[in-house]
Design a protein around this motif. Structure first.
Motif, PDB file in Angstrom:
ATOM      1  N   VAL A 113       0.943  -1.187  -0.060  1.00  0.00           N
ATOM      2  CA  VAL A 113       0.026  -0.021  -0.243  1.00  0.00           C
ATOM      3  C   VAL A 113       0.917   1.129  -0.064  1.00  0.00           C
ATOM      4  O   VAL A 113       1.950   1.055   0.915  1.00  0.00           O
ATOM      5  N   LEU A 114       0.636   2.264  -0.997  1.00  0.00           N
ATOM      6  CA  LEU A 114       1.290   3.695  -0.770  1.00  0.00           C
ATOM      7  C   LEU A 114       0.121   4.504  -0.317  1.00  0.00           C
ATOM      8  O   LEU A 114      -1.065   4.467  -0.603  1.00  0.00           O
ATOM      9  N   TYR A 115       0.523   5.136   0.803  1.00  0.00           N
ATOM     10  CA  TYR A 115      -0.511   5.891   1.691  1.00  0.00           C
ATOM     11  C   TYR A 115      -0.073   7.355   1.574  1.00  0.00           C
ATOM     12  O   TYR A 115       1.134   7.762   1.894  1.00  0.00           O
ATOM     13  N   LEU A 116      -0.840   8.204   1.248  1.00  0.00           N
ATOM     14  CA  LEU A 116      -0.543   9.613   0.771  1.00  0.00           C
ATOM     15  C   LEU A 116      -1.327  10.390   1.869  1.00  0.00           C
ATOM     16  O   LEU A 116      -2.616  10.257   2.196  1.00  0.00           O
ATOM     17  N   GLU A 117      -0.402  11.615   2.281  1.00  0.00           N
ATOM     18  CA  GLU A 117      -1.154  12.669   3.166  1.00  0.00           C
ATOM     19  C   GLU A 117      -1.826  13.685   2.378  1.00  0.00           C
ATOM     20  O   GLU A 117      -0.957  14.255   1.863  1.00  0.00           O
ATOM     21  N   GLY A 118      -2.956  14.232   2.650  1.00  0.00           N
ATOM     22  CA  GLY A 118      -3.567  15.137   1.937  1.00  0.00           C
ATOM     23  C   GLY A 118      -2.743  16.322   2.199  1.00  0.00           C
ATOM     24  O   GLY A 118      -2.762  17.497   1.164  1.00  0.00           O
ATOM     25  N   TYR A 119      -2.479  16.590   3.345  1.00  0.00           N
ATOM     26  CA  TYR A 119      -1.734  17.920   3.717  1.00  0.00           C
ATOM     27  C   TYR A 119      -0.697  18.264   2.897  1.00  0.00           C
ATOM     28  O   TYR A 119      -0.341  19.340   2.540  1.00  0.00           O
TER      29      TYR A 119
ATOM     30  N   ALA B  16      -3.594   4.497  -0.902  1.00  0.00           N
ATOM     31  CA  ALA B  16      -4.706   5.130  -0.015  1.00  0.00           C
ATOM     32  C   ALA B  16      -4.153   6.380   0.056  1.00  0.00           C
ATOM     33  O   ALA B  16      -3.259   6.794   0.018  1.00  0.00           O
ATOM     34  N   PHE B  17      -5.296   7.113   0.656  1.00  0.00           N
ATOM     35  CA  PHE B  17      -5.197   8.538   0.496  1.00  0.00           C
ATOM     36  C   PHE B  17      -6.124   8.847   1.859  1.00  0.00           C
ATOM     37  O   PHE B  17      -7.252   8.947   1.877  1.00  0.00           O
ATOM     38  N   THR B  18      -5.565   9.929   2.593  1.00  0.00           N
ATOM     39  CA  THR B  18      -6.158  10.631   3.769  1.00  0.00           C
ATOM     40  C   THR B  18      -6.423  11.935   3.374  1.00  0.00           C
ATOM     41  O   THR B  18      -5.611  12.753   2.912  1.00  0.00           O
ATOM     42  N   LEU B  19      -7.835  12.431   3.531  1.00  0.00           N
ATOM     43  CA  LEU B  19      -8.128  13.809   3.039  1.00  0.00           C
ATOM     44  C   LEU B  19      -7.628  14.871   3.900  1.00  0.00           C
ATOM     45  O   LEU B  19      -7.300  15.972   3.515  1.00  0.00           O
ATOM     46  N   SER B  20      -7.006  14.553   5.193  1.00  0.00           N
ATOM     47  CA  SER B  20      -6.261  15.341   6.191  1.00  0.00           C
ATOM     48  C   SER B  20      -7.239  16.444   6.700  1.00  0.00           C
ATOM     49  O   SER B  20      -7.357  16.667   8.194  1.00  0.00           O
ATOM     50  N   ASP B  21      -7.683  17.451   5.769  1.00  0.00           N
ATOM     51  CA  ASP B  21      -8.520  18.545   6.841  1.00  0.00           C
ATOM     52  C   ASP B  21      -9.449  19.212   5.623  1.00  0.00           C
ATOM     53  O   ASP B  21      -9.012  19.209   4.183  1.00  0.00           O
ATOM     54  N   ALA B  22     -10.380  19.663   6.046  1.00  0.00           N
ATOM     55  CA  ALA B  22     -11.402  20.372   5.053  1.00  0.00           C
ATOM     56  C   ALA B  22     -10.668  21.636   4.402  1.00  0.00           C
ATOM     57  O   ALA B  22     -11.019  21.904   3.183  1.00  0.00           O
TER      58      ALA B  22
ATOM     59  N   GLY C 241     -10.057   6.453 -10.974  1.00  0.00           N
ATOM     60  CA  GLY C 241      -9.957   5.101  -9.965  1.00  0.00           C
ATOM     61  C   GLY C 241      -8.797   5.025  -9.647  1.00  0.00           C
ATOM     62  O   GLY C 241      -8.030   4.128  -9.481  1.00  0.00           O
ATOM     63  N   GLU C 242      -7.839   6.217  -9.264  1.00  0.00           N
ATOM     64  CA  GLU C 242      -6.643   6.117  -8.687  1.00  0.00           C
ATOM     65  C   GLU C 242      -6.301   6.156  -7.239  1.00  0.00           C
ATOM     66  O   GLU C 242      -5.274   5.894  -6.819  1.00  0.00           O
ATOM     67  N   ILE C 243      -7.423   5.969  -6.778  1.00  0.00           N
ATOM     68  CA  ILE C 243      -7.780   5.851  -4.995  1.00  0.00           C
ATOM     69  C   ILE C 243      -8.288   4.467  -4.702  1.00  0.00           C
ATOM     70  O   ILE C 243      -9.490   4.245  -4.985  1.00  0.00           O
ATOM     71  N   ASP C 244      -7.777   3.608  -4.241  1.00  0.00           N
ATOM     72  CA  ASP C 244      -8.160   2.316  -3.929  1.00  0.00           C
ATOM     73  C   ASP C 244      -8.821   2.366  -2.373  1.00  0.00           C
ATOM     74  O   ASP C 244      -9.867   1.810  -2.090  1.00  0.00           O
ATOM     75  N   ILE C 245      -8.207   3.290  -1.620  1.00  0.00           N
ATOM     76  CA  ILE C 245      -8.598   3.408  -0.076  1.00  0.00           C
ATOM     77  C   ILE C 245      -8.804   4.990   0.241  1.00  0.00           C
ATOM     78  O   ILE C 245      -7.790   5.434   0.083  1.00  0.00           O
ATOM     79  N   LEU C 246      -9.761   5.274   0.775  1.00  0.00           N
ATOM     80  CA  LEU C 246     -10.028   6.774   1.207  1.00  0.00           C
ATOM     81  C   LEU C 246     -10.371   6.936   2.494  1.00  0.00           C
ATOM     82  O   LEU C 246     -11.380   6.158   2.922  1.00  0.00           O
ATOM     83  N   PHE C 247      -9.623   7.584   3.392  1.00  0.00           N
ATOM     84  CA  PHE C 247      -9.807   7.858   4.762  1.00  0.00           C
ATOM     85  C   PHE C 247     -10.426   9.327   4.767  1.00  0.00           C
ATOM     86  O   PHE C 247     -10.004  10.349   4.212  1.00  0.00           O
ATOM     87  N   ALA C 248     -11.532   9.431   5.728  1.00  0.00           N
ATOM     88  CA  ALA C 248     -11.820  10.940   5.567  1.00  0.00           C
ATOM     89  C   ALA C 248     -12.702  10.866   7.048  1.00  0.00           C
ATOM     90  O   ALA C 248     -13.199   9.968   7.737  1.00  0.00           O
ATOM     91  N   ASN C 249     -12.950  12.146   7.796  1.00  0.00           N
ATOM     92  CA  ASN C 249     -13.916  12.093   8.675  1.00  0.00           C
ATOM     93  C   ASN C 249     -15.144  12.904   8.099  1.00  0.00           C
ATOM     94  O   ASN C 249     -15.140  13.229   6.988  1.00  0.00           O
ATOM     95  N   GLU C 250     -16.261  13.176   8.840  1.00  0.00           N
ATOM     96  CA  GLU C 250     -17.621  13.555   8.432  1.00  0.00           C
ATOM     97  C   GLU C 250     -17.322  14.891   7.618  1.00  0.00           C
ATOM     98  O   GLU C 250     -17.963  14.882   6.743  1.00  0.00           O
ATOM     99  N   GLY C 251     -16.539  15.638   8.343  1.00  0.00           N
ATOM    100  CA  GLY C 251     -16.435  16.963   7.970  1.00  0.00           C
ATOM    101  C   GLY C 251     -15.764  17.047   6.545  1.00  0.00           C
ATOM    102  O   GLY C 251     -16.113  17.737   5.534  1.00  0.00           O
ATOM    103  N   GLU C 252     -14.702  16.291   6.338  1.00  0.00           N
ATOM    104  CA  GLU C 252     -13.711  16.156   5.148  1.00  0.00           C
ATOM    105  C   GLU C 252     -14.791  15.606   4.072  1.00  0.00           C
ATOM    106  O   GLU C 252     -14.613  15.858   2.939  1.00  0.00           O
ATOM    107  N   LEU C 253     -15.486  14.520   4.487  1.00  0.00           N
ATOM    108  CA  LEU C 253     -16.363  13.950   3.472  1.00  0.00           C
ATOM    109  C   LEU C 253     -17.470  14.855   2.832  1.00  0.00           C
ATOM    110  O   LEU C 253     -17.647  14.765   1.635  1.00  0.00           O
ATOM    111  N   ALA C 254     -17.931  15.562   3.810  1.00  0.00           N
ATOM    112  CA  ALA C 254     -19.113  16.624   3.312  1.00  0.00           C
ATOM    113  C   ALA C 254     -18.477  17.594   2.490  1.00  0.00           C
ATOM    114  O   ALA C 254     -19.023  18.153   1.388  1.00  0.00           O
TER     115      ALA C 254
END
Length: 329
Positions: free
Chosen positions: A154-160, A186-192, A209-222
């Motif tokens: 897994v390649l994990y990328l930080e949105g920041y 995998a990508f984490t959105l990090s912050d709104a 289709g370049e992101i296989d795993i996406l991490f977010a909190n509720e605010g970031e997803l919105a």
């Protein structure tokens, strides 16, 4: 496809956290957004540091924190991030390697100095972060070893880190290397605020289709989807992201992979001391379960346990034995 020898390789900000307890009154006086993350320049960083009480220096950075948790659980990890050739750079490199994480990015000569995050911790554990990116925003694409990236499951990328131009180009190169080798991204959105600046880029990555795993909190997803209800927001992405993980604070977290859906409650703790790194360590636990072939529910449980450990003390690196804490999952 060859079997990967690395579980997770991450690209992120190489930051040293400078943390101090703070009253909400001081946070208001300084004009800070309580619970938010703000990028600051050199002068503002000095002003805020002067206003802090007695502080602790702990190596941080979102993706590096996640790797620290993964390594503590027993995963094999590697980190790519830029530090300067200075004292804080040495501190960061030492801490990462001491945690069992491979780190080979050469230090950068001259200015600016190594990045630092000035964190004001409220009495209820909420953290107000002020980040001086320094050298971390000058990670060149040439610093990447594509063979190492291709050797990670897994390649994990930080949105920041998507904000500065140079590391953004490096991450695009890393995505191409990982996908070319048939690995997961995998990508984490990090912050709104990151989404407000680069949401179009993230949506294009998802559509392609370049992101296989996406991490977010509720605010970031919105912020990403424009849909306030997280369940509807997840539904809007379900056909585009193979695995979507959303944290919901004290309400726990949910994950969806196709028709497979799971939910976990937050782990109970006696007292929330500092929420810095809660999402980072949740991602660590979840990714550990994922690379070990665990179910969605089990991976969520691992994430919840790791998040609970991190908010029970200052700092975003685990202090308790995560293997022992998660042994019964």
């Amino acid at each position: 496809m060859t079997q990967p020898s690395i579980d997770v390789i991450a690209i992120g900000n190489a930051i040293v956290d400078v943390m101090a307890p703070s009253s909400d009154e001081l946070i208001a006086q300084l004009g800070l957004q309580r619970g938010g993350m703000t990028l600051v320049d050199t002068d503002r960083a000095r002003e805020l540091y002067d206003a802090m009480g007695p502080a602790r220096e702990i190596s941080g950075g979102s993706a590096a924190n996640t790797l620290a948790g993964l390594a503590a659980l027993g995963a094999k990890c590697a980190f790519i991030g830029q530090v300067a050739d200075d004292q804080l750079g040495e501190v960061f490199a030492h801490d990462v390697r001491a945690g069992g994480i491979a780190f080979a990015t050469p230090s950068r000569e001259g200015e600016p100095p190594t990045a630092r995050c000035l964190i004001f911790v409220s009495p209820d554990g909420q953290r107000t972060m002020n980040t001086y990116l320094g050298a971390s925003q000058f990670l060149p694409a040439e610093a990447l070893d594509e063979k190492v990236i291709a050797d990670a499951a897994v390649l994990y990328l930080e949105g920041y880190l998507w904000d500065p131009e140079e590391p953004r180009a490096a991450m695009r190169k890393a995505i191409a290397a990982a996908r070319g080798a048939g690995r997961k991204v995998a990508f984490t959105l990090s912050d709104a605020f990151v989404i407000s600046r680069h949401g179009d880029d993230f949506r294009k990555l998802i559509e392609a289709g370049e992101i296989d795993i996406l991490f977010a909190n509720e605010g970031e997803l919105a912020a990403l989807t424009g849909i306030e209800d997280y369940r509807q927001g997840m539904a809007s992405l379900a056909a585009k992201v193979p695995l979507l993980v959303v944290t919901c604070g004290a309400e726990g977290a949910v994950a969806q992979a196709g028709d497979d859906f799971a939910r976990v409650s937050a782990e109970p703790i006696d007292k929330v001391v500092d929420t810095t790194g809660a999402g980072d360590l949740f991602a660590a636990g979840f990714l550990f379960g994922h690379v070990r072939g665990r179910s969605l529910a089990e991976s969520l449980k691992l994430g919840a346990i790791c998040a609970a450990e991190i908010i029970s003390h200052y700092g975003a690196r685990p202090e308790a034995d995560l293997k022992a804490l998660t042994a019964t999952v």
